[in-house]
Design an enzyme around this catalytic site. Structure first.
Site, PDB file in Angstrom:
ATOM      1  N   ASP A  39       0.878  -1.115   0.049  1.00 28.57           N
ATOM      2  CA  ASP A  39       0.245  -0.027  -0.045  1.00 28.57           C
ATOM      3  C   ASP A  39       0.810   1.325  -0.130  1.00 28.57           C
ATOM      4  OD1 ASP A  39      -2.294   1.449   0.222  1.00 28.57           O
ATOM      5  OD2 ASP A  39      -2.670   1.108   2.264  1.00 28.57           O
TER       6      ASP A  39
ATOM      7  N   GLY B 288       0.389   5.760  -4.209  1.00 29.60           N
ATOM      8  CA  GLY B 288       0.072   6.946  -4.874  1.00 29.60           C
ATOM      9  C   GLY B 288       0.420   8.116  -3.805  1.00 29.60           C
TER      10      GLY B 288
ATOM     11  N   HIS C 133       3.461   3.840  -8.548  1.00 29.57           N
ATOM     12  CA  HIS C 133       3.402   2.376  -9.208  1.00 29.57           C
ATOM     13  C   HIS C 133       4.581   1.732  -9.766  1.00 29.57           C
ATOM     14  CE1 HIS C 133      -0.809   2.519  -7.386  1.00 29.57           C
ATOM     15  NE2 HIS C 133      -1.187   3.114  -8.765  1.00 29.57           N
TER      16      HIS C 133
ATOM     17  N   TRP D  19     -10.781  -1.811  -9.709  1.00 29.71           N
ATOM     18  CA  TRP D  19     -11.293  -1.308 -11.041  1.00 29.71           C
ATOM     19  C   TRP D  19     -12.105   0.081 -10.983  1.00 29.71           C
ATOM     20  CZ3 TRP D  19      -9.596  -3.875 -15.325  1.00 29.71           C
ATOM     21  CH2 TRP D  19      -9.108  -5.257 -15.012  1.00 29.71           C
TER      22      TRP D  19
ATOM     23  N   LEU E 279      11.997 -19.617  -4.947  1.00 26.47           N
ATOM     24  CA  LEU E 279      11.112 -18.785  -4.554  1.00 26.47           C
ATOM     25  C   LEU E 279       9.842 -18.856  -5.445  1.00 26.47           C
ATOM     26  CD1 LEU E 279      10.359 -16.377  -2.406  1.00 26.47           C
ATOM     27  CD2 LEU E 279      11.116 -14.868  -4.144  1.00 26.47           C
TER      28      LEU E 279
ATOM     29  N   SER F 151      -8.541  -5.439   3.905  1.00 23.47           N
ATOM     30  CA  SER F 151      -8.789  -5.134   2.581  1.00 23.47           C
ATOM     31  C   SER F 151      -9.073  -6.249   1.622  1.00 23.47           C
ATOM     32  CB  SER F 151      -7.672  -4.256   1.701  1.00 23.47           C
ATOM     33  OG  SER F 151      -7.648  -2.995   2.407  1.00 23.47           O
TER      34      SER F 151
END
Ligand code: FPP
Length: 236
Positions: A14, A17, A31, A63, A125, A189
């Site tokens: 998170d 932005g 991003h 979206w 991994l 979330s």
């Protein structure tokens, strides 16, 4: 103290932005930097002995964001894999993409499928990227698939939780040991709700682009100090 294995780390990446805004840049710049950080943290996780790293890149709710931002995130996998896939192959990483992939733009889907195909025999991994993923959707789809199997006589009624896991998108992976969320928000979330049933939780204030291998190491050290009882009691 005996070392506790931390096989599976999941991260809610998170704050991209807000990080970009703070620097006077568009959200998409955050991003882009966030995607670069996926590489650094995947390498660090591998070096720290993590076997599964599951990252939340795009949720079923994302979206709702501005079209430009969504389009940009959909183009990130190509930029990311063009830049780093050869290195990931050299490091033995196995790429897995989790989510409702058939709803992604065709070009995005084909990049993701290629990454999975190229790395499918790797044994290092497991780098799991969640794209168009939502946990409530995942569990609902699983319940529907199970009901269908019962109606078609392929399954008996009354499976246990292990049997139900076979219907989840994460059926090939162990439960999450440690969930980390960056950027100071104290929320889950709609992420891996089933899989984090007994996970340890870490919330860090740094945004995802600021999350360093050092911070990951610190989270894993904290994890070592947790007392995991899985609903039982300590042996005294
Ligand atoms: C959350 O920050 C971040 C996202 C919704 C996108 C995350 C995507 C990446 C880190 C890149 C993914 C990488 C690959 C390889 C596909 P936010 O935008 O919600 O931040 P904010 O809370 O500050 O607005």
């Amino acid at each position: 103290m005996e070392k506790k294995e931390c096989k599976h780390v999941a991260i809610i990446m998170d704050g991209n932005g807000r990080y970009a805004k703070k620097q006077g840049k568009p959200r998409t710049a955050g991003h882009l930097q966030g995607a670069d950080n996926v590489r650094s943290i995947a390498i660090a996780a591998d070096e720290l002995g993590v076997k599964y790293l599951t990252l939340y890149a795009f949720s079923t709710e994302n979206w709702k964001r501005a079209e430009d931002e969504v389009n940009f995130i959909m183009k990130l996998p190509k930029m990311f894999f063009d830049k780093y896939m050869d290195e990931f192959i050299d490091r033995g990483f196995k790429m897995n993409i989790i989510g409702e992939l058939d709803q992604l733009p065709k070009a995005t889907l084909s990049v993701l499928e290629r990454a999975m195909k190229r790395s499918k025999n790797n044994t290092g991994l497991n780098l799991n990227i969640c794209m168009n993923y939502g946990s409530q959707r995942e569990i609902t789809l699983a319940a529907n698939a199970y009901a269908k199997d019962v109606l078609e006589g392929k399954k008996e009624l009354g499976i246990d939780s292990q049997g139900f896991e076979e219907y989840l998108m994460t059926k090939d992976f162990p439960p999450v040991d440690l969930l980390i969320r960056t950027s100071g928000e104290l929320r889950i979330s709609n992420y891996l709700l089933w899989q984090i049933a007994y996970a340890e939780l870490e919330f860090v204030n740094e945004s995802w682009p600021e999350f360093t291998p050092e911070i990951l190491k610190k989270c894993l050290q904290d994890y070592q100090n947790r007392d995991r009882r899985f609903g039982g009691v300590d042996n005294v």
